[in-house]
Every structure is written in structure tokens, then in C-alpha cells.
Motif scaffolding. Structure first.
Motif, mmCIF file in Angstrom:
data_model
loop_
_atom_site.group_PDB
_atom_site.id
_atom_site.type_symbol
_atom_site.label_atom_id
_atom_site.label_comp_id
_atom_site.label_asym_id
_atom_site.label_seq_id
_atom_site.Cartn_x
_atom_site.Cartn_y
_atom_site.Cartn_z
ATOM 1 N N ILE A 82 0.836 -1.202 0.000
ATOM 2 C CA ILE A 82 0.000 0.000 0.000
ATOM 3 C C ILE A 82 0.875 1.257 0.000
ATOM 4 O O ILE A 82 0.620 2.216 -0.736
ATOM 5 C CB ILE A 82 -0.930 0.020 1.230
ATOM 6 C CG1 ILE A 82 -1.959 -1.114 1.145
ATOM 7 C CG2 ILE A 82 -1.628 1.371 1.362
ATOM 8 C CD1 ILE A 82 -3.008 -0.921 0.099
ATOM 9 N N TYR A 83 1.916 1.243 0.817
ATOM 10 C CA TYR A 83 2.785 2.412 0.923
ATOM 11 C C TYR A 83 3.424 2.720 -0.430
ATOM 12 O O TYR A 83 3.387 3.861 -0.909
ATOM 13 C CB TYR A 83 3.870 2.183 1.973
ATOM 14 C CG TYR A 83 4.734 3.399 2.217
ATOM 15 C CD1 TYR A 83 4.415 4.293 3.232
ATOM 16 C CD2 TYR A 83 5.851 3.678 1.427
ATOM 17 C CE1 TYR A 83 5.183 5.428 3.449
ATOM 18 C CE2 TYR A 83 6.619 4.805 1.631
ATOM 19 C CZ TYR A 83 6.285 5.677 2.646
ATOM 20 O OH TYR A 83 7.051 6.802 2.835
ATOM 21 N N SER A 84 4.003 1.721 -1.070
ATOM 22 C CA SER A 84 4.691 1.938 -2.358
ATOM 23 C C SER A 84 3.706 2.344 -3.448
ATOM 24 O O SER A 84 4.017 3.199 -4.294
ATOM 25 C CB SER A 84 5.433 0.666 -2.779
ATOM 26 O OG SER A 84 6.386 0.309 -1.816
ATOM 27 N N MET A 113 2.828 11.044 3.003
ATOM 28 C CA MET A 113 2.511 9.642 3.269
ATOM 29 C C MET A 113 2.293 9.410 4.761
ATOM 30 O O MET A 113 1.415 8.637 5.162
ATOM 31 C CB MET A 113 3.640 8.750 2.749
ATOM 32 C CG MET A 113 3.779 8.717 1.238
ATOM 33 S SD MET A 113 2.334 8.049 0.398
ATOM 34 C CE MET A 113 2.335 6.380 0.999
ATOM 35 N N ILE A 114 3.084 10.070 5.593
ATOM 36 C CA ILE A 114 2.893 9.964 7.041
ATOM 37 C C ILE A 114 1.528 10.511 7.433
ATOM 38 O O ILE A 114 0.827 9.939 8.277
ATOM 39 C CB ILE A 114 4.021 10.695 7.793
ATOM 40 C CG1 ILE A 114 5.349 9.951 7.616
ATOM 41 C CG2 ILE A 114 3.688 10.835 9.278
ATOM 42 C CD1 ILE A 114 6.542 10.637 8.244
ATOM 43 N N VAL A 115 1.125 11.625 6.817
ATOM 44 C CA VAL A 115 -0.194 12.201 7.095
ATOM 45 C C VAL A 115 -1.290 11.214 6.711
ATOM 46 O O VAL A 115 -2.259 11.008 7.460
ATOM 47 C CB VAL A 115 -0.381 13.534 6.348
ATOM 48 C CG1 VAL A 115 -1.795 14.086 6.565
ATOM 49 C CG2 VAL A 115 0.646 14.551 6.804
ATOM 50 N N CYS A 174 -3.994 9.044 9.443
ATOM 51 C CA CYS A 174 -5.449 9.149 9.354
ATOM 52 C C CYS A 174 -6.146 7.819 9.643
ATOM 53 O O CYS A 174 -7.358 7.792 9.879
ATOM 54 C CB CYS A 174 -5.853 9.665 7.972
ATOM 55 S SG CYS A 174 -5.407 11.389 7.708
ATOM 56 N N PHE A 175 -5.414 6.709 9.623
ATOM 57 C CA PHE A 175 -6.000 5.420 9.988
ATOM 58 C C PHE A 175 -6.321 5.370 11.488
ATOM 59 O O PHE A 175 -7.091 4.525 11.929
ATOM 60 C CB PHE A 175 -5.036 4.278 9.646
ATOM 61 C CG PHE A 175 -5.035 3.912 8.192
ATOM 62 C CD1 PHE A 175 -6.001 3.071 7.663
ATOM 63 C CD2 PHE A 175 -4.062 4.413 7.339
ATOM 64 C CE1 PHE A 175 -5.998 2.735 6.315
ATOM 65 C CE2 PHE A 175 -4.047 4.073 5.996
ATOM 66 C CZ PHE A 175 -5.025 3.231 5.475
ATOM 67 N N PHE A 176 -5.732 6.268 12.257
ATOM 68 C CA PHE A 176 -5.916 6.250 13.702
ATOM 69 C C PHE A 176 -6.908 7.300 14.180
ATOM 70 O O PHE A 176 -7.048 7.538 15.372
ATOM 71 C CB PHE A 176 -4.563 6.485 14.396
ATOM 72 C CG PHE A 176 -3.528 5.445 14.047
ATOM 73 C CD1 PHE A 176 -3.417 4.289 14.790
ATOM 74 C CD2 PHE A 176 -2.684 5.622 12.957
ATOM 75 C CE1 PHE A 176 -2.469 3.329 14.474
ATOM 76 C CE2 PHE A 176 -1.730 4.667 12.634
ATOM 77 C CZ PHE A 176 -1.619 3.513 13.392
ATOM 78 N N THR A 177 -7.577 7.979 13.236
ATOM 79 C CA THR A 177 -8.547 9.019 13.599
ATOM 80 C C THR A 177 -9.861 8.789 12.857
ATOM 81 O O THR A 177 -9.917 8.050 11.867
ATOM 82 C CB THR A 177 -8.018 10.421 13.247
ATOM 83 O OG1 THR A 177 -7.801 10.499 11.832
ATOM 84 C CG2 THR A 177 -6.725 10.718 13.970
ATOM 85 N N ILE A 228 4.523 3.268 10.507
ATOM 86 C CA ILE A 228 3.154 3.652 10.871
ATOM 87 C C ILE A 228 2.144 2.834 10.080
ATOM 88 O O ILE A 228 1.117 2.401 10.608
ATOM 89 C CB ILE A 228 2.939 5.160 10.643
ATOM 90 C CG1 ILE A 228 3.835 5.977 11.579
ATOM 91 C CG2 ILE A 228 1.473 5.542 10.877
ATOM 92 C CD1 ILE A 228 3.822 7.463 11.295
ATOM 93 N N TRP A 229 2.442 2.590 8.785
ATOM 94 C CA TRP A 229 1.532 1.774 7.975
ATOM 95 C C TRP A 229 1.446 0.347 8.502
ATOM 96 O O TRP A 229 0.352 -0.244 8.566
ATOM 97 C CB TRP A 229 1.955 1.760 6.517
ATOM 98 C CG TRP A 229 1.305 0.629 5.757
ATOM 99 C CD1 TRP A 229 1.892 -0.419 5.140
ATOM 100 C CD2 TRP A 229 -0.116 0.444 5.577
ATOM 101 N NE1 TRP A 229 0.955 -1.250 4.597
ATOM 102 C CE2 TRP A 229 -0.286 -0.750 4.846
ATOM 103 C CE3 TRP A 229 -1.238 1.162 5.975
ATOM 104 C CZ2 TRP A 229 -1.545 -1.239 4.491
ATOM 105 C CZ3 TRP A 229 -2.492 0.669 5.631
ATOM 106 C CH2 TRP A 229 -2.642 -0.512 4.893
ATOM 107 N N LYS A 230 2.547 -0.238 8.912
ATOM 108 C CA LYS A 230 2.538 -1.603 9.453
ATOM 109 C C LYS A 230 1.650 -1.694 10.692
ATOM 110 O O LYS A 230 0.948 -2.687 10.908
ATOM 111 C CB LYS A 230 3.961 -2.042 9.797
ATOM 112 C CG LYS A 230 4.875 -2.230 8.582
ATOM 113 C CD LYS A 230 4.353 -3.315 7.662
ATOM 114 C CE LYS A 230 5.307 -3.515 6.471
ATOM 115 N NZ LYS A 230 4.776 -4.523 5.515
ATOM 116 N N GLN A 231 1.682 -0.633 11.513
ATOM 117 C CA GLN A 231 0.825 -0.605 12.692
ATOM 118 C C GLN A 231 -0.639 -0.404 12.296
ATOM 119 O O GLN A 231 -1.537 -1.034 12.870
ATOM 120 C CB GLN A 231 1.268 0.521 13.637
ATOM 121 C CG GLN A 231 2.647 0.320 14.233
ATOM 122 C CD GLN A 231 2.758 -0.959 15.045
ATOM 123 O OE1 GLN A 231 1.887 -1.277 15.864
ATOM 124 N NE2 GLN A 231 3.818 -1.713 14.818
#
Length: 267
Positions: free
Chosen positions: A100-102, A164-166, A170-173, A254-257
Motif C-alpha cells: 500500500i505504501y509503495s 505519506m505519514i499524514v 489518518c488510519f488512527f482518527t 506507521i503503515w505496518k501498525q
């Protein structure tokens, strides 16, 4: 790698379709750029030319900023990605046999480059035709131009990895608006998009230079305009590489989490 190139190419081709939007943005950016040049001209005259940057360097910095606006504006994020996270369509992305990240990194890069190409050429063309002293200048020499291109791509990489960090946060909100408003607004100011960083107070500038934001658009634009020279250029390049690696690593972590806690409701 080929599949990620396909994502990049698809998004690049899609971005080239919005020609009318680019024409509208072109008018806005030319007017805004000229207003900034006039404002700094008034400041230069009022201060007797005692500015942290040479006025011609400021003008060149402004036109580069307007021409490459979409490359470095963190608020120009991909709204489709935010929508996927909110409405649950992220489930379809998770079914793909890709990272997903790539994939999102490739899509974001393709979209930004496509929009930048359509906007930068006419903006730069007009900037070089402006009357003195509002005319953009050429780089000092060929080496400066090559260093400008190198740092430009590194700066774009830092900007995209930050975006990408942003996305991942957003998965946590419940809503991405909070993260977007706080983070993108702060970065817009700290990266030199509002005013060039040399205008910052020295104590505050020292703190900004310890962050990745000072190595976004600030570095390539100042190299091109001749404000950043000598050994300091190579130090900035090393810091750009450092922050690019750090931000990419943080984004993946962060994506892995986030991947472990994704819940899609509905049917």
C-alpha cells in the motif's frame, strides 16, 4: 517495481487531463507571484536594500515557488486516498498483491509531476518575460543548475514521504481534517512557502534547520537563485538524503501498525 511504475504512469496520465484547471491556476499564480515581487520590492526600498537575500534572488525564488507549487505544497494531498480511508474503500486496496505504501507513493508522485509539468512551463515562460526588476534570472552556472535538479527531486521526495505519514496517521482518527490542517499548515510556513527561510530570526531558523521542513523547497530554490552556495550546498544534500530515509522509514512503520488495526464495516 514494474507494477509501481504502472501506478505512477496511470496517475501521471490522469493528471495531464485537467488542462483547464491548470490554465486557471496559471492566472492565479502569475498574479500572486507578481504581488509578492511588488511587496518585497517595497520592503527592499524601505530598508535601503538591507535584506537577508539579494532582491533578484528573492524574485527568482518567488517565481520558482509559483511554478513548482504543486510539487511542494503539502495541502495538495490526494483526496481520493483520504476518501478511501473514511468510506472503507481501502478494503479494495488491501486486496491488491502490492505494498500500500509503495503504491500510494507512486500515485502521489505521478500526480504531482503531471500537474507541475502543465503549470511550470507557462509560469516560467512568463517569469522570464517580466520587466526588470521582476524578471526571473538564469542560474549562476551549469553546476548550480544540476545541483538544483538533484535537490529538487530530493525535496519532492521529502514532501511526498511527509504526506505519506499524514495519510497513514489518518488510519488512527475518525476524520483526517485535524491532521491535515495542523500538519500541512505548519509545514507550509516552516518550509519557506510563505516567506523564504533566511527572513526568519536566527534563533528560530536554527530550530527549523534541525527539522526536515527546511530541506523541502527551501534548498533547491535558494541554490538556483544563488543564495545558497559553496560547501553548504553539499551539507544540505546530505541532510536531504537523511530526512528522506527517516521519513520513509517512519511512514512504513506507521503503515505496518495501521494495517494490523484496519476495520472495514458495512456490506
Amino acid at each position: 517495481m514494474k507494477k509501481y511504475y504502472c501506478f505512477f504512469k496511470l496517475r501521471f496520465a490522469t493528471g495531464l487531463q485537467y488542462r483547464m484547471a491548470s490554465v486557471t491556476a496559471l492566472t492565479t499564480q502569475l498574479i500572486w507571484g507578481l504581488m509578492e515581487c511588488l511587496a518585497y520590492k517595497a520592503i527592499a526600498e524601505a530598508s535601503g536594500g538591507n535584506l537577508p537575500m539579494d532582491y533578484s534572488s528573492i524574485v527568482t525564488y518567488i517565481w520558482l515557488k509559483e511554478a513548482l507549487l504543486v510539487l511542494f505544497n503539502t495541502w495538495a494531498a490526494d483526496n481520493d486516498l483520504f476518501a478511501m480511508i473514511i468510506n472503507g474503500n481501502i478494503a479494495y486496496e488491501l486486496c491488491r498483491p502490492v505494498s500500500i505504501y509503495s503504491m500510494w507513493f507512486s500515485r502521489t508522485t505521478g500526480a504531482r509531476i503531471a500537474e507541475a509539468i502543465m503549470r511550470c512551463i507557462p509560469v516560467l515562460f512568463c517569469a522570464f518575460l517580466m520587466p526588470d526588476p521582476y524578471r526571473m534570472t538564469l542560474p549562476v552556472n551549469g553546476i548550480s543548475f544540476l545541483l538544483f535538479l538533484l535537490t529538487l527531486f530530493l525535496a519532492m521526495g521529502i514532501t511526498i514521504t511527509f504526506c505519506m505519514i499524514v495519510y497513514m496517521l489518518c488510519f488512527f482518527t475518525i476524520s483526517p481534517q485535524g491532521w491535515r490542517m495542523v500538519l500541512t499548515g505548519a509545514v507550509d510556513f516552516l518550509s519557506g512557502n510563505v516567506i523564504p527561510l533566511p527572513f526568519f530570526p536566527k534563533k528560530f531558523l536554527f530550530l527549523v534547520e534541525m527539522s526536515p521542513f527546511a530541506y523541502m523547497q527551501n534548498v533547491p530554490f535558494r541554490i538556483y537563485s544563488g543564495d545558497l552556495v559553496g560547501e553548504e550546498i553539499y551539507q544540505c544534500i546530505l541532510r536531504q538524503i537523511f530526512w528522506l530515509a527517516i521519513l520513509m522509514f517512519l511512514g512504513v512503520v506507521i503503515w505496518k501498525q495501521a494495517e494490523k488495526r484496519v476495520i472495514v464495516q458495512g456490506g
